[in-house]
Design a protein around this motif. Sequence first.
Motif, PDB file in Angstrom:
ATOM      1  N   LEU A   1       0.825  -1.205   0.000  1.00  0.00           N
ATOM      2  CA  LEU A   1       0.000   0.000   0.000  1.00  0.00           C
ATOM      3  C   LEU A   1       0.867   1.266   0.000  1.00  0.00           C
ATOM      4  O   LEU A   1       0.559   2.234  -0.707  1.00  0.00           O
ATOM      5  N   SER A   2       1.942   1.267   0.779  1.00  0.00           N
ATOM      6  CA  SER A   2       2.812   2.444   0.791  1.00  0.00           C
ATOM      7  C   SER A   2       3.588   2.564  -0.518  1.00  0.00           C
ATOM      8  O   SER A   2       3.918   3.682  -0.941  1.00  0.00           O
ATOM      9  N   ASN A   3       3.872   1.430  -1.181  1.00  0.00           N
ATOM     10  CA  ASN A   3       4.450   1.498  -2.535  1.00  0.00           C
ATOM     11  C   ASN A   3       3.502   2.229  -3.479  1.00  0.00           C
ATOM     12  O   ASN A   3       3.900   3.097  -4.263  1.00  0.00           O
ATOM     13  N   ARG A   4       2.230   1.834  -3.418  1.00  0.00           N
ATOM     14  CA  ARG A   4       1.228   2.441  -4.311  1.00  0.00           C
ATOM     15  C   ARG A   4       1.089   3.942  -4.033  1.00  0.00           C
ATOM     16  O   ARG A   4       1.000   4.748  -4.962  1.00  0.00           O
ATOM     17  N   VAL A   5       1.071   4.313  -2.757  1.00  0.00           N
ATOM     18  CA  VAL A   5       0.941   5.730  -2.417  1.00  0.00           C
ATOM     19  C   VAL A   5       2.202   6.492  -2.823  1.00  0.00           C
ATOM     20  O   VAL A   5       2.121   7.635  -3.290  1.00  0.00           O
ATOM     21  N   ALA A   6       3.372   5.871  -2.673  1.00  0.00           N
ATOM     22  CA  ALA A   6       4.615   6.516  -3.119  1.00  0.00           C
ATOM     23  C   ALA A   6       4.570   6.790  -4.615  1.00  0.00           C
ATOM     24  O   ALA A   6       4.956   7.877  -5.080  1.00  0.00           O
ATOM     25  N   ASN A   7       4.103   5.821  -5.378  1.00  0.00           N
ATOM     26  CA  ASN A   7       3.974   6.024  -6.830  1.00  0.00           C
ATOM     27  C   ASN A   7       2.987   7.143  -7.148  1.00  0.00           C
ATOM     28  O   ASN A   7       3.222   7.972  -8.040  1.00  0.00           O
TER      29      ASN A   7
END
Length: 550
Positions: A65-71
Amino acid sequence: MPRYVTLDDSYETAREDFAWDLPETFNAAHDLVRKHDDPKGSVALFQASPDGRRETYTFHDIDVLSNRVANALSTLGVEFGDRVAVAVPQKPANPITHLACWKLGAISIPLSVLFGSEALGYRLDDSGANVAVVDEAVRESLDEVRDDCPDLEHVVEVDGDAEGDVRRFEELPRDGGRSFDLAETTPETPAIVMYTSGSTGPPKGVLHGHHVWVGHCPTYSMVFERNVLGKTVAWTPADWAWIGALGDLLFSSWHYGRPVVGYPMGKFDAEEAFELVEEFGVTDAFIPPTAIRMMMEVPDPTDAYDLDLDAISTGGEPLTPEILAWAEEELAGVAVNELYGQTEANLLVANCGDWFEAKPGSMGKPVPGHDVAIVDPETGEELSRGEVGQIAVRNPTEPAIFEEYWNAPKKTESVRVGDWHLTGDLAVQDEDDYIWFKSRDDDLIITSGYRVGPGEIEKAVLEHESVEQVGVVGVPDDTRGEIIAAFVQPVSGVEGTDALREEIRTLVRDRLAEYEYPRRIEFVARLPQTTTGKIQRTELRERAVEESGS
């Protein structure tokens, strides 16, 4: 760096042998989440909501989820070194956004959902935040000040309607990919700015590097040593905007791969707290003394609730003997361990009965890994045992100590003497290494665990058209440690009334925060001043204490 920062052997051996060993390349998001990428799915977060909803997130879930938000943040233009504000209560969006920022090499800015428009606007403008991720409860206050924050390009709302050009947080994970390569960062790379109020002037932004949460781990290991690698659950009622919640519990727990309970309680409710501890089998908790005293009002807690509670850590104000007695008698001997620190340098001293004999009234002893001493603030010279001086910690290579005050180099210099960081707290150290708190070296007020600068409150009160002058001080209080008292001099021709008192309180709540309003307001014909026109807070404090009978 070892996988876990733990303390072994005796207290004396741990202090002698401990050494920081961080690698040249280090990212907080990897340390807290990615290194726990267990295919079996170890739990990171038990999320509860007041409406009864329950969710479980593994470390893998949080990482993705934090990967997705970082992107998604990258798509919004957030780059290495940019600032992203996070004003979200105990909801998954809070730590997920912080982690996303650190993966990008951006700097996160935790902000309390209790902030009013003025407090929120100042911090957004001072930090130069490009993006603000805010809870629906904060949206109205943000809208009031958005035009005054020229760097703020995007607003993302959590659990709200997100009208106009505001984006919905729930859409960010759908917009970003599942993978993200961590930015190249070092332990000292700027990661987070936490604002704290000083005794004078505007709030100060405290900049920490990626290693800040590792700096908390020796103390965390001390107070929860029996459990740091066991099957345990941690929880705090503290707002996930403060270092006491993020460092003392949330991110320290995740360093060890331990699950945390998240629950946006709002106003603290003692019975609700006990219910939460029972439901999730909480074993270890960080609970401010004010909240503990409220829990002490619940009769027969071990009969009313099936508790697994093993240890409580607490800090922010002195621990009183009645709290220890209550835990021993009413909680069947649950350990209560006291912590000391500040936003600039947290968890430096601890009082832990499992490590050394507790001395009632003392703050405890320096934690292994932290070179703490009592020094002369002018020279940095270590003082003899029994002499009053400032608590200080030697700062080279010390991960718990802040890098600098944001946009305030002179203020940064003012708390550095040689190799020492000065805390501003006066104390003495006895022959057995125990540290005994004496007082603050300034006018800072500590109420319900919050550190509040009187200058910020005075500025807000002066905005009322009926106020000519005001002096704000802290007054001792059995429940909150201190309460905020304001001595108000009305403008000529205006009478001090109960209605004016309420107007002033409402003004401060709206401008600053719920916990910063003056519970006590006294109207005076004239405020005591020095020959240079400064308000004599010492005289006001003595008067307030005398009148309250404290």
